[in-house]
Write an enzyme that holds these catalytic residues in place. Structure first.
Site, PDB file in Angstrom:
ATOM      1  N   VAL A  51       8.992  -0.981   2.938  1.00 28.91           N
ATOM      2  CA  VAL A  51       8.175  -0.055   3.726  1.00 28.91           C
ATOM      3  C   VAL A  51       6.799  -0.007   3.061  1.00 28.91           C
ATOM      4  O   VAL A  51       6.599  -0.619   2.019  1.00 28.91           O
ATOM      5  CB  VAL A  51       8.764   1.367   3.809  1.00 28.91           C
ATOM      6  CG1 VAL A  51       9.843   1.467   4.850  1.00 28.91           C
ATOM      7  CG2 VAL A  51       9.265   1.820   2.449  1.00 28.91           C
ATOM      8  N   LYS A  82      -7.824  -0.461   9.842  1.00 26.59           N
ATOM      9  CA  LYS A  82      -7.559   0.983   9.789  1.00 26.59           C
ATOM     10  C   LYS A  82      -8.841   1.702   9.377  1.00 26.59           C
ATOM     11  O   LYS A  82      -9.407   1.390   8.329  1.00 26.59           O
ATOM     12  CB  LYS A  82      -6.441   1.244   8.758  1.00 26.59           C
ATOM     13  CG  LYS A  82      -6.202   2.707   8.434  1.00 26.59           C
ATOM     14  CD  LYS A  82      -5.028   2.872   7.460  1.00 26.59           C
ATOM     15  CE  LYS A  82      -4.874   4.311   7.005  1.00 26.59           C
ATOM     16  NZ  LYS A  82      -3.823   4.482   5.982  1.00 26.59           N
ATOM     17  N   VAL A 189      18.188  -9.836 -13.335  1.00 28.39           N
ATOM     18  CA  VAL A 189      18.199  -9.530 -14.769  1.00 28.39           C
ATOM     19  C   VAL A 189      19.161  -8.366 -15.000  1.00 28.39           C
ATOM     20  O   VAL A 189      19.083  -7.351 -14.308  1.00 28.39           O
ATOM     21  CB  VAL A 189      16.771  -9.159 -15.227  1.00 28.39           C
ATOM     22  CG1 VAL A 189      16.791  -8.627 -16.652  1.00 28.39           C
ATOM     23  CG2 VAL A 189      15.843 -10.362 -15.101  1.00 28.39           C
ATOM     24  N   LEU A 337       6.336   1.202  -7.669  1.00 27.16           N
ATOM     25  CA  LEU A 337       7.276   2.329  -7.590  1.00 27.16           C
ATOM     26  C   LEU A 337       7.939   2.607  -8.928  1.00 27.16           C
ATOM     27  O   LEU A 337       8.386   3.727  -9.180  1.00 27.16           O
ATOM     28  CB  LEU A 337       8.329   2.044  -6.517  1.00 27.16           C
ATOM     29  CG  LEU A 337       7.775   1.913  -5.088  1.00 27.16           C
ATOM     30  CD1 LEU A 337       8.864   1.451  -4.120  1.00 27.16           C
ATOM     31  CD2 LEU A 337       7.164   3.231  -4.620  1.00 27.16           C
ATOM     32  N   THR A 348      -1.545   6.016  -0.438  1.00 22.49           N
ATOM     33  CA  THR A 348      -2.289   5.754  -1.669  1.00 22.49           C
ATOM     34  C   THR A 348      -1.551   4.855  -2.674  1.00 22.49           C
ATOM     35  O   THR A 348      -2.108   4.538  -3.727  1.00 22.49           O
ATOM     36  CB  THR A 348      -2.589   7.090  -2.382  1.00 22.49           C
ATOM     37  OG1 THR A 348      -1.399   7.889  -2.347  1.00 22.49           O
ATOM     38  CG2 THR A 348      -3.733   7.828  -1.717  1.00 22.49           C
TER      39      THR A 348
HETATM   40  C1  LIG Z   1       8.993   5.794   2.911  1.00 21.08           C
HETATM   41  C2  LIG Z   1       7.901   5.078   2.182  1.00 21.08           C
HETATM   42  C3  LIG Z   1       6.678   4.869   2.806  1.00 21.08           C
HETATM   43  C4  LIG Z   1       5.641   4.233   2.124  1.00 21.08           C
HETATM   44  N1  LIG Z   1       4.422   4.079   2.738  1.00 21.08           N
HETATM   45  C5  LIG Z   1       3.405   3.512   2.045  1.00 21.08           C
HETATM   46  C6  LIG Z   1       2.133   3.329   2.638  1.00 21.08           C
HETATM   47  O1  LIG Z   1       1.896   3.649   3.798  1.00 21.08           O
HETATM   48  N2  LIG Z   1       1.152   2.776   1.890  1.00 21.08           N
HETATM   49  C7  LIG Z   1       1.353   2.376   0.595  1.00 21.08           C
HETATM   50  O2  LIG Z   1       0.416   1.903  -0.065  1.00 21.08           O
HETATM   51  N3  LIG Z   1       2.574   2.485   0.032  1.00 21.08           N
HETATM   52  C8  LIG Z   1       3.581   3.041   0.714  1.00 21.08           C
HETATM   53  N4  LIG Z   1       4.806   3.147   0.136  1.00 21.08           N
HETATM   54  C9  LIG Z   1       4.994   2.584  -1.209  1.00 21.08           C
HETATM   55  C10 LIG Z   1       5.161   1.079  -1.082  1.00 21.08           C
HETATM   56  O3  LIG Z   1       6.282   0.790  -0.298  1.00 21.08           O
HETATM   57  C11 LIG Z   1       5.315   0.469  -2.454  1.00 21.08           C
HETATM   58  O4  LIG Z   1       4.325   0.951  -3.311  1.00 21.08           O
HETATM   59  C12 LIG Z   1       5.169  -1.033  -2.386  1.00 21.08           C
HETATM   60  O5  LIG Z   1       6.015  -1.575  -1.427  1.00 21.08           O
HETATM   61  C13 LIG Z   1       5.444  -1.667  -3.717  1.00 21.08           C
HETATM   62  O6  LIG Z   1       6.804  -1.569  -4.045  1.00 21.08           O
HETATM   63  P1  LIG Z   1       7.281  -2.232  -5.384  1.00 21.08           P
HETATM   64  O7  LIG Z   1       6.807  -3.625  -5.409  1.00 21.08           O
HETATM   65  O8  LIG Z   1       6.885  -1.356  -6.514  1.00 21.08           O
HETATM   66  O9  LIG Z   1       8.872  -2.156  -5.303  1.00 21.08           O
HETATM   67  P2  LIG Z   1       9.910  -2.963  -4.387  1.00 21.08           P
HETATM   68  O10 LIG Z   1       9.344  -3.388  -3.109  1.00 21.08           O
HETATM   69  O11 LIG Z   1      11.139  -2.111  -4.345  1.00 21.08           O
HETATM   70  O12 LIG Z   1      10.231  -4.284  -5.231  1.00 21.08           O
HETATM   71  C14 LIG Z   1      11.084  -4.263  -6.346  1.00 21.08           C
HETATM   72  C15 LIG Z   1      11.350  -5.688  -6.791  1.00 21.08           C
HETATM   73  O13 LIG Z   1      12.045  -5.678  -8.029  1.00 21.08           O
HETATM   74  C16 LIG Z   1      13.106  -6.587  -7.972  1.00 21.08           C
HETATM   75  N5  LIG Z   1      14.120  -6.173  -8.965  1.00 21.08           N
HETATM   76  C17 LIG Z   1      14.532  -4.909  -9.227  1.00 21.08           C
HETATM   77  N6  LIG Z   1      15.434  -4.923 -10.220  1.00 21.08           N
HETATM   78  C18 LIG Z   1      15.595  -6.212 -10.583  1.00 21.08           C
HETATM   79  C19 LIG Z   1      16.403  -6.879 -11.546  1.00 21.08           C
HETATM   80  N7  LIG Z   1      17.246  -6.206 -12.353  1.00 21.08           N
HETATM   81  N8  LIG Z   1      16.337  -8.225 -11.640  1.00 21.08           N
HETATM   82  C20 LIG Z   1      15.493  -8.924 -10.848  1.00 21.08           C
HETATM   83  N9  LIG Z   1      14.706  -8.354  -9.927  1.00 21.08           N
HETATM   84  C21 LIG Z   1      14.757  -7.010  -9.788  1.00 21.08           C
HETATM   85  C22 LIG Z   1      13.557  -6.551  -6.528  1.00 21.08           C
HETATM   86  O14 LIG Z   1      14.273  -7.713  -6.210  1.00 21.08           O
HETATM   87  C23 LIG Z   1      12.200  -6.490  -5.822  1.00 21.08           C
HETATM   88  O15 LIG Z   1      11.686  -7.797  -5.715  1.00 21.08           O
HETATM   89  C24 LIG Z   1       5.856   3.758   0.800  1.00 21.08           C
HETATM   90  C25 LIG Z   1       7.097   3.940   0.188  1.00 21.08           C
HETATM   91  C26 LIG Z   1       8.112   4.606   0.863  1.00 21.08           C
HETATM   92  C27 LIG Z   1       9.431   4.806   0.170  1.00 21.08           C
END
Ligand SMILES: Cc1cc2nc3c(=O)[nH]c(=O)nc-3n(C[C@H](O)[C@H](O)[C@H](O)COP(=O)(O)OP(=O)(O)OC[C@H]3O[C@@H](n4cnc5c(N)ncnc54)[C@H](O)[C@@H]3O)c2cc1C
Length: 501
Positions: A51, A82, A189, A337, A348
């Site tokens: 998301v 946007k 991992v 996250l 943000t």
């Molecule tokens: C409801 C909702 C709405 C949102 N709306 C917005 C928005 O409008 N605008 C915005 O900027 N942000 C928004 N966000 C936040 C946004 O989704 C995240 O900041 C963005 O997607 C980045 O996520 P991430 O890469 O940190 O984590 P994730 O996308 O969860 O990626 C995690 C990665 O880690 C890997 N991983 C985890 N553990 C292991 C392991 N042990 N071994 C190997 N790999 C592993 C997974 O495979 C995956 O590739 C929203 C979030 C939510 C929950």
């Protein structure tokens, strides 16, 4: 860090969501002339959060910085432009049931003066309408579904962000990163080794492989696998003033014409986003599970979307809202996250991802692994998190809905930071020490600037109950009719957004 490492410096990025790939591309791009090797590891079994479809204008800076053109990435990600966010139903003050928070434009030098003066007079008890929508070119563009890109001969520019499919964006960024030299490993991992000082040494995979690195970037999403689980950096929850902890998400058909704004509609126990992509509309209801269960939230979202009987499946998510106490701990940096999350009301998260990476790169280049460096860095990111949080909390605190306990509890919430209390007091109590001075005193204008605060307060119709006494008498009233004509005239240089770039 110096340019002359005798052996390559290995950076392992754990996680291939948007945060991981953005970190990989930034580092690869900016450190390409250094002897650095970057490996990104992700687990297809765990997957990404999938998301996050709206950005602030800083995402444009990312693409510009790393030299990725809109014509290349936008069509691949079904992206749209946007110009801001519309807030519907957050206030029940007559005339203020809806307002827009536009991204800045060069034309705002005129608009800001007008809004500032109108707010000032209204707070002093004059019968004047300071609704922010009438002042800003980007609000006008949003109303007309116009793109922020103007005719070539128009001399003013607008900041803008994007709406995009987050799964497709991750896929696109992974291709760019690998093409530019980042090594990509798929695998899960399950353990991490550390040296006697607690520094991370290697990642151990479920298939018995291992990977050594000099530095680790934790992009593992809400699990915070390295920073929270392995390094045990404490997590500070924001639940005392950001109540929402859940979301339900479902797409609907693309709209016509394509809008250029996100709509955020207040519902019974939270709010729903409506994000226009070229091939679909993204929808989600962010709510508090203390006030509403998942079934009720899904039903309310379906009702809003007129699809109570549709077969489209809804997806339910939990959100961990708060931040870690240190983003850079030992030889590990948390990005995305894993470092924390402020609910998505102003979209943000990716902005914070960018700041986290860029600030880290500056600090790292300046001095490497010193405690002083890390402490300074962690303080900068903490301030950013808290500053963004205050702006989001303010939305809930000044809401004037009374229909549910959720909204009443938000309006009565006394768990506010000193910074936010200072801003609210300056707005409701201080034409002598006004909000511009308070923002300057706190030095928080780079999180959300003066215009954003004035737009928020005036957009909700949030003014002092008793007129404020001291008025700086300005002899010339901002000419609203002339300004409206000016905005309309400028808007002739813009047109509706096309489905294809
Ligand atoms: C409801 C909702 C709405 C949102 N709306 C917005 C928005 O409008 N605008 C915005 O900027 N942000 C928004 N966000 C936040 C946004 O989704 C995240 O900041 C963005 O997607 C980045 O996520 P991430 O890469 O940190 O984590 P994730 O996308 O969860 O990626 C995690 C990665 O880690 C890997 N991983 C985890 N553990 C292991 C392991 N042990 N071994 C190997 N790999 C592993 C997974 O495979 C995956 O590739 C929203 C979030 C939510 C929950």
């Amino acid at each position: 860090m110096s340019n002359d490492h005798p052996k390559p410096f290995h950076i392992a990025i754990l996680g291939g969501g948007t945060a991981g790939w953005m970190a990989a591309i930034y580092m690869q791009h900016k450190w390409q002339d250094k002897n650095i090797h970057i490996t990104l590891i992700e687990s297809p079994d765990i997957g990404i959060v999938g998301v996050g479809e709206g950005s602030t204008p800083s995402l444009k800076n990312f693409f510009d910085d790393v030299e990725i053109a809109e014509r290349d990435w936008m069509p691949r990600c079904n992206a749209t432009y946007k110009v801001g966010i519309r807030f519907d139903g957050w206030s029940s003050e007559p005339g203020f049931e809806s307002y827009r928070h536009p991204f800045p434009s060069q034309l705002d030098v005129y608009s800001s003066n007008g809004l500032g003066q109108y707010c000032h007079l209204r707070r002093a008890g004059f019968d004047i309408n300071p609704h922010p929508d009438q002042f800003f070119i980007q609000s006008h563009l949003a109303e007309k579904n116009f793109s922020p890109l103007s005719a070539d001969n128009f001399p003013f520019t607008n900041s803008y962000g994007y709406h995009f499919d987050s799964g497709l964006l991750g896929q696109y960024l992974s291709e760019v990163a690998v093409d530019r030299g980042v090594t990509h490993i798929q695998g899960e991992v399950f353990e991490v080794t550390q040296n006697k000082n607690g520094h991370l040494e290697s990642l151990l995979f479920k298939n018995n492989d291992s990977l050594y690195a000099d530095f680790f970037v934790d992009c593992t999403g809400f699990s915070g696998f390295l920073i929270q689980k392995k390094l045990a950096v404490p997590f500070k929850s924001f639940s005392d003033n950001l109540f929402n902890d859940s979301a339900v998400v479902m797409p609907t058909a693309a709209g016509e014409p394509l809008r250029t704004e996100t709509i955020s509609t207040a519902l019974s126990h939270g709010w729903a986003w409506d994000i226009p992509l070229t091939n679909r509309t993204g929808n989600g209801y962010v709510y508090s599970s203390n006030y509403c269960d998942a079934d009720a939230a899904e039903t309310e979202l379906r009702k809003k979307l007129n699809c109570l009987d549709s077969d489209t499946e809804a997806r339910h998510l939990k959100m961990k809202v708060g931040r870690v106490e240190k983003y850079w701990s030992h030889n590990c940096l948390a990005v995305g996250l894993s470092q924390g999350f402020i609910e998505p009301l102003e979209a943000t998260a990716l902005h914070i991802v960018q700041v986290t990476i860029l600030e880290f790169m500056l600090n790292f280049e300046a001095g490497g692994f010193t405690d002083k460096n890390r402490d300074k860095y962690n303080q900068i990111i903490n301030n950013r998190f808290e500053g963004v949080r205050d702006y989001i909390v303010a939305h809930y605190r000044i809401n004037s809905r009374t229909d549910t306990a959720y909204w009443r509890d938000n309006a009565n919430n006394q768990s506010l930071s000193d910074s936010l209390i200072g801003l609210l007091n300056a707005w409701t109590g201080g034409l002598k020490h006004d909000i511009d001075q308070e923002i300057a005193r706190q030095n928080i204008g780079s999180y959300f600037p003066l215009d954003s605060w004035r737009i928020l307060f005036s957009g909700y119709g949030f003014f002092p109950k008793q007129p404020l006494k001291a008025v700086n008498s300005d002899p010339s009233l901002f000419d609203m009719a002339k300004h409206r004509d000016f905005i309309r005239g400028c808007a002739l240089n813009y047109k509706q957004q096309a489905h294809q770039l």
